[in-house]
Design an enzyme around this catalytic site. Structure first.
Site, short mmCIF file in Angstrom:
data_model
loop_
_atom_site.label_atom_id
_atom_site.label_comp_id
_atom_site.label_asym_id
_atom_site.label_seq_id
_atom_site.Cartn_x
_atom_site.Cartn_y
_atom_site.Cartn_z
N ASP A 125 65.44 17.81 54.25
CA ASP A 125 65.75 17.66 52.83
C ASP A 125 67.24 17.36 52.65
O ASP A 125 68.09 18.23 52.85
CB ASP A 125 65.37 18.94 52.08
CG ASP A 125 65.66 18.85 50.59
OD1 ASP A 125 65.77 17.72 50.08
OD2 ASP A 125 65.77 19.91 49.94
N HIS A 249 40.88 39.22 33.21
CA HIS A 249 40.05 39.50 32.05
C HIS A 249 40.38 40.89 31.50
O HIS A 249 40.99 41.73 32.19
CB HIS A 249 38.57 39.45 32.45
CG HIS A 249 38.25 40.37 33.60
ND1 HIS A 249 38.05 41.72 33.45
CD2 HIS A 249 38.12 40.11 34.93
CE1 HIS A 249 37.81 42.27 34.62
NE2 HIS A 249 37.84 41.31 35.55
N GLU A 352 35.93 35.35 40.28
CA GLU A 352 36.41 36.43 41.12
C GLU A 352 35.50 36.60 42.35
O GLU A 352 34.43 36.01 42.45
CB GLU A 352 36.46 37.74 40.32
CG GLU A 352 37.49 37.69 39.21
CD GLU A 352 37.60 38.99 38.45
OE1 GLU A 352 37.03 39.99 38.90
OE2 GLU A 352 38.24 39.00 37.40
#
Length: 483
Positions: A125, A249, A352
């Protein structure tokens, strides 16, 4: 509704019941293929962000040994972080010599790494701004039996460029603690130092990928399994910063009873969380803070938001109060569309963990009825499947973005009633947690897992040590919430 109605048979995924497990993706048919990706591009074009995302994707999801060699890290180690823009003046021979020392140090380490057994991908990089530098890199890599692909990032959109520079100030070690305006001006000067010497990648450089404003992609002579994986991945990346919001949830009836799996609906506490989640979605997720350029006043304006859930009843009930309103929105590529906020998409690959023959049982019942399976799960939660079970991914998504290892992923704390905001950037991810319903407001959350062995405790400690916890989100690492 009877208890059996809460325990549906598992979904049949398109790949079939014997789909390839996570641990062997990219397996034997490609285990000899090695790839070196050489990043190219002016400063502030998203090179480091893209390079880091490629490395995370290959190493985490495909389990391919991959490492990034960032020349900026070598420069900072040799000469310190906060260097003036003049250090990047190509006409200054003394500074150029120091920068080349950092470049060659990274290149030497890359070569050593790629010679190791089992290693698959290395990423260099740096700006690699001209043909001479890129030829030097290719010649140095000729001794290796590796494919080499140059990946050039080009940004000539002023809005994207300014956004990149401002995000670099916030996240790079070069400008840590520096005044925002001064950092912005210094980085612009640093970038300008490359204008007279920069040469774009072309066919003479060999196999290459060009990403132009994250809108146009040029792929030249790129072949093979790993290179094509990289091409597909970068074509689906975004350069401009954006947030992800992860939420489990609301509390289900099975949570309340301490049972795993199933497809039960929400408890009263779960419904209350769903209502609060809808308010949070409207007030936070669907808006962003904008600063008026003339007055300097901050105000919240609408922004587009997606909503993905699993196909399970408890997740759909959790999302039921979130309003879906129309708005007009302009994409990064300037296309104007009519957008439906939070238009739901139920995706089976977000379901899940299916607990197989253990579905609908408590952990104590599993220990009593299936002691061997209970012990196997405690030994290795990442690759273990209950008999006839499929893998879950919520913790894996979090671990992927936050830079955790695959071994740490199963022990990440993802509590009920909590929203996790994740914002990726070039040097990692920032995280915020919002607790919408405290444990004190619930009689029982039913989320305690059985105690694991000591090596598992150490992994749990590492996985959850990087973010602060308020009192309401404090979790015993030996009893992380089940998932």
């Amino acid at each position: 509704m009877s208890s059996n109605d809460y325990n549906p048979t598992p979904h049949v995924i398109p790949e079939g019941e014997n789909a390839t497990p996570l641990g062997v993706v990219g397996g034997e048919c490609t285990d000899s293929e090695k790839l070196i990706i050489v990043m190219c591009g002016l400063p502030a074009t998203g090179k480091t962000h893209i390079a880091n995302r490629i490395v995370r994707y290959l190493s985490f999801f495909l389990d391919i040994p991959t490492k990034i060699f960032n020349v900026g890290d070598y420069r900072r180690k040799l000469y310190g972080a906060q260097l003036p823009a003049a250090f990047f003046d190509h006409s200054n021979e003394a500074f150029m010599s120091k920068r080349l020392e950092a470049c060659d140090g990274a290149l030497e380490d890359l070569i050593s790494f790629m010679k190791e057994d089992g290693v698959r991908v290395g990423v260099l990089d740096s700006t690699n701004a001209n043909r001479g530098r890129r030829d030097h890199i290719r010649n140095a890599l000729n001794t290796l039996e590796c494919k080499v692909v140059f990946l050039e990032c080009i940004v000539n959109d002023d809005y994207v460029l300014e956004s990149n520079i401002r995000n670099i100030h916030l996240n790079t070690p070069d400008y840590k603690g520096m005044d925002a305006v001064a950092a912005f001006e210094d980085f612009k000067k640093r970038r300008e130092n490359y204008f007279d010497v920069y040469e774009h990648v072309d066919n003479k450089d060999g196999a290459h990928i060009k990403i132009i404003n994250n809108e146009t992609f040029v792929v030249y002579n790129v072949r093979g399994y790993l290179p094509q994986k990289v091409v597909h991945f970068v074509m689906n990346l975004h350069l401009l910063p954006r947030e992800f919001y992860l939420s489990r949830h609301g509390q289900s009836m099975y949570n309340l009873e301490g049972k795993i799996g199933g497809d039960s609906g929400l408890s009263e506490a779960g419904l209350e969380y769903a209502r609060r989640l809808a308010d949070f979605a409207k007030d936070v997720v669907a808006t962003e803070v904008k600063v008026d350029e003339e007055t300097g006043e901050e105000k919240r304006v609408a922004r587009p938001a997606r909503l993905w859930t699993s196909t399970l009843r408890r997740t759909k009930e959790t999302a039921q109060f979130i309003k879906k309103e129309k708005m007009t929105f302009k994409w990064d590529n300037h296309d104007e569309v009519t957008w439906i906020q939070f238009k739901g998409r139920a995706r089976r690959n977000l379901d899940e963990l299916y607990a197989g023959v253990c579905d609908g049982l408590t952990y104590q019942e599993i220990k009593e009825r299936f002691p061997e399976e209970f012990a196997r799960r405690q030994e290795n939660k990442l690759t273990y499947r209950y008999p006839r079970a499929h893998q879950g991914i919520h913790r894996l998504l979090y671990a992927y973005f936050m830079g955790l290892s695959r071994e740490e992923a199963p022990f990440v704390s993802i509590p009920l009633n909590t929203i996790i905001e994740i914002r990726p950037h070039a040097y990692g991810c920032t995280e915020k947690r919002y607790v919408l319903l405290s444990k004190e407001e619930m009689l029982k959350d039913g989320q305690d897992e059985p105690i694991t062995s000591m090596p598992m405790q150490e992994l749990s400690d590492r996985a959850n040590s990087h973010h602060p916890r308020s009192e309401s989100t404090s979790i015993d690492p030996m009893n992380p919430p089940s998932f």
